[in-house]
Design a protein around this motif. Structure first.
Motif, short mmCIF file in Angstrom:
data_model
loop_
_atom_site.label_atom_id
_atom_site.label_comp_id
_atom_site.label_asym_id
_atom_site.label_seq_id
_atom_site.Cartn_x
_atom_site.Cartn_y
_atom_site.Cartn_z
N LEU A 1 -19.43 55.14 55.91
CA LEU A 1 -20.57 54.39 56.43
C LEU A 1 -20.36 54.58 58.07
N GLY A 2 -19.35 55.39 58.54
CA GLY A 2 -19.39 55.49 60.14
C GLY A 2 -18.16 54.78 60.66
N ALA A 3 -17.60 54.22 60.03
CA ALA A 3 -16.51 53.28 60.47
C ALA A 3 -15.06 54.21 60.90
N THR A 4 -14.30 53.65 61.48
CA THR A 4 -13.11 54.21 61.92
C THR A 4 -11.85 53.37 61.60
N THR A 5 -10.91 53.97 60.85
CA THR A 5 -9.67 53.21 60.42
C THR A 5 -8.91 52.97 61.74
N ILE A 6 -8.53 51.77 61.99
CA ILE A 6 -7.74 51.52 63.45
C ILE A 6 -6.34 50.99 62.79
N MET A 7 -6.15 50.58 61.65
CA MET A 7 -4.92 50.14 61.10
C MET A 7 -4.69 50.27 59.60
N GLN A 8 -3.80 51.15 59.15
CA GLN A 8 -3.72 51.27 57.87
C GLN A 8 -3.10 50.03 57.10
N PRO A 9 -3.47 49.95 55.97
CA PRO A 9 -2.63 48.88 54.98
C PRO A 9 -1.17 48.66 55.53
N MET A 10 -1.21 47.36 55.85
CA MET A 10 0.34 46.89 56.05
C MET A 10 0.49 45.37 55.63
N GLN A 11 1.86 45.15 55.28
CA GLN A 11 2.45 43.97 54.87
C GLN A 11 2.87 43.33 55.85
N VAL A 12 2.17 42.15 56.17
CA VAL A 12 2.69 41.27 57.08
C VAL A 12 4.05 40.58 56.65
N PRO A 13 5.09 40.62 57.41
CA PRO A 13 6.17 40.06 56.71
C PRO A 13 5.97 38.55 56.49
N GLY A 14 6.33 38.08 55.11
CA GLY A 14 6.08 36.79 54.66
C GLY A 14 4.52 36.37 54.65
N GLY A 15 3.47 37.46 54.60
CA GLY A 15 2.07 37.11 54.82
C GLY A 15 1.44 38.13 53.98
#
Length: 116
Positions: free
Chosen positions: A78-92
């Motif tokens: 739809l025209g967006a740009t990924t700026i952070m790939q999926p990541m696991q926040v430690p403990g979150g």
């Protein structure tokens, strides 16, 4: 059911200052008892965080989705740009971010990972 907003972030250059500002303005409790000094807000009607970052100034909303890669792929189509790939926040939670066609940063959180 539509995907729903589940979290917000307010970014400021000076994390402590912006945390004090919103705590004083709205009476929000801000808990920074974590290694990143991320100010968790639990009493604002929706969970949120107030933090210092190089991304500041910014307000980021997070929507809960069942599949982060699929949501990023759809956003990009739809025209967006990924700026952070999926990541696991430690403990979150598991998070991802994209920039929409207007330049706004928007967050995604994997459904069921907020309590992780």
């Amino acid at each position: 059911m539509a995907d729903k907003l589940v979290h917000f972030e307010i970014h400021g250059k000076d994390g402590k200052q912006i945390q004090r500002f919103y705590s004083s303005l709205f009476g929000w409790g801000v808990n920074t008892d974590n290694p990143m000094n991320y100010g968790m807000v639990a009493d604002a009607g929706m969970g949120g965080g107030i933090t210092g970052s190089d991304m500041a100034p910014a307000v980021v909303l997070y929507v809960e989705v069942p599949d982060l890669p699929a949501a990023l792929k759809k956003a990009e189509a739809l025209g967006a740009t990924t700026i952070m790939q999926p990541m696991q926040v430690p403990g979150g939670p598991e998070l991802a971010q994209f920039r929409d066609p207007a330049g706004n940063v928007f967050g995604l959180v994997r459904a069921g990972s907020m309590g992780a």
